[in-house]
Design an enzyme around this catalytic site. Structure first.
Site, PDB file in Angstrom:
ATOM      1  N   SER A   1      24.765  -7.537  93.676  1.00  0.00           N
ATOM      2  CA  SER A   1      23.609  -6.912  93.028  1.00  0.00           C
ATOM      3  C   SER A   1      22.524  -7.940  92.807  1.00  0.00           C
ATOM      4  O   SER A   1      22.804  -9.134  92.628  1.00  0.00           O
ATOM      5  CB  SER A   1      24.031  -6.312  91.679  1.00  0.00           C
ATOM      6  OG  SER A   1      22.897  -5.922  90.929  1.00  0.00           O
TER       7      SER A   1
ATOM      8  N   TYR B   1      28.465  -7.605  83.969  1.00  0.00           N
ATOM      9  CA  TYR B   1      28.148  -7.073  85.299  1.00  0.00           C
ATOM     10  C   TYR B   1      27.529  -8.154  86.189  1.00  0.00           C
ATOM     11  O   TYR B   1      27.954  -8.349  87.330  1.00  0.00           O
ATOM     12  CB  TYR B   1      27.201  -5.895  85.155  1.00  0.00           C
ATOM     13  CG  TYR B   1      26.797  -5.235  86.458  1.00  0.00           C
ATOM     14  CD1 TYR B   1      27.677  -4.399  87.134  1.00  0.00           C
ATOM     15  CD2 TYR B   1      25.522  -5.419  86.993  1.00  0.00           C
ATOM     16  CE1 TYR B   1      27.308  -3.770  88.312  1.00  0.00           C
ATOM     17  CE2 TYR B   1      25.144  -4.803  88.170  1.00  0.00           C
ATOM     18  CZ  TYR B   1      26.038  -3.972  88.826  1.00  0.00           C
ATOM     19  OH  TYR B   1      25.671  -3.359  90.007  1.00  0.00           O
TER      20      TYR B   1
END
Length: 257
Positions: A149, A164
């Site tokens: 990401s 995350y």
């Protein structure tokens, strides 16, 4: 029916608005066999059946908990049995899409949240890659494509926060190290780092938050799942045979380096 030579194995591929379903459909449209692995066994079978009927390719759905080694081994064995029976072509690509986020401020996180996010994203990528890699090495051709990401590169700033971003950063290191280690086998390992994508992963976000995210992207919008799927498809193609250990940014210009 298209000529089918290889199977793409995808984790986290049952959400109707998800990257996984779009990617599975992309592979099927190119004549690949498709394996759908997800926590929801019934949904996995349903998506696989829909793809088989629409594209005329072999497709198989099975349950997997990517954070649980026994579950991953069971899923791999089920796929291998399909290949051995001639119901699927050999595995040619593994796409590690399964992931979760947790938009919790750091001081409000718990060790349970940390482990859960790290296990699904990073440990899941490790376990699934390890389970399916031997078959690809044996055949001398394969592709592992890992979902990281832009949050890993920017230190958050989209929706997911510290756990995350940390898990997605671990995937980048894993990708490079594995790519280097197996570079002579014919199997490549690459990662993609999407920015904001129009999916359901940002559960709980408000319209105001979504508008703010889009406003911070130079292109002025979030990505479609199809745009992500097309890049994954390229990385799995023969044309990407000289790419390994790379990170492909798909973020609309929100992070440039």
């Amino acid at each position: 029916m298209k000529q089918i030579q290889r199977t793409a194995v995808l984790t986290g591929a049952t959400s109707p608005r998800g990257i996984g379903v779009s990617t599975a459909r992309h592979f099927a449209s190119e004549g690949w066999g498709v394996v759908i692995l997800d926590l929801d066994h019934a949904a996995s079978e349903h998506v696989a059946q829909d793809i088989a009927e629409e594209f005329g390719v072999p497709a198989f759905g099975h349950r997997i908990d990517v954070a649980d080694e026994a579950s991953v081994i069971t899923a791999q064995a089920a796929v291998a049995a399909q290949v051995a029976a001639g119901d699927l072509p050999p595995t040619g690509a593994v796409v590690n899409i399964a992931g979760i986020t947790s938009p919790v401020d750091f001081l409000e996180t718990t060790l349970e949240i940390w482990h859960k996010v790290m296990n699904v994203n990073a440990t899941g990528t490790y376990l699934v890659s390890k389970a399916f890699l031997p078959e690809m090495i044996e055949s001398g051709w394969g592709r592992i494509i890992n979902m990281s990401s832009v949050s890993a590169q920017r230190g958050g700033g989209v929706f997911g926060k510290v756990p995350y971003s940390s898990a997605k950063a671990a995937i980048l290191g894993f990708t490079k190290a594995l790519a280097r280690e197996i570079s002579a086998t014919g199997v490549t390992v690459n990662a993609i780092t999407p920015g904001a994508v129009d999916t359901n992963i940002r559960v709980g976000s408000t319209d105001e938050q979504e508008a703010a995210i889009a406003a911070g992207i130079p292109i002025g919008r979030t990505a479609t799942t199809g745009e992500i799927a097309s890049v994954i498809g390229f990385l799995a193609s023969d044309g990407a045979s000289y790419l390994t250990g790379t990170t492909i940014d798909i973020n609309g210009g929100s992070h440039m380096h």
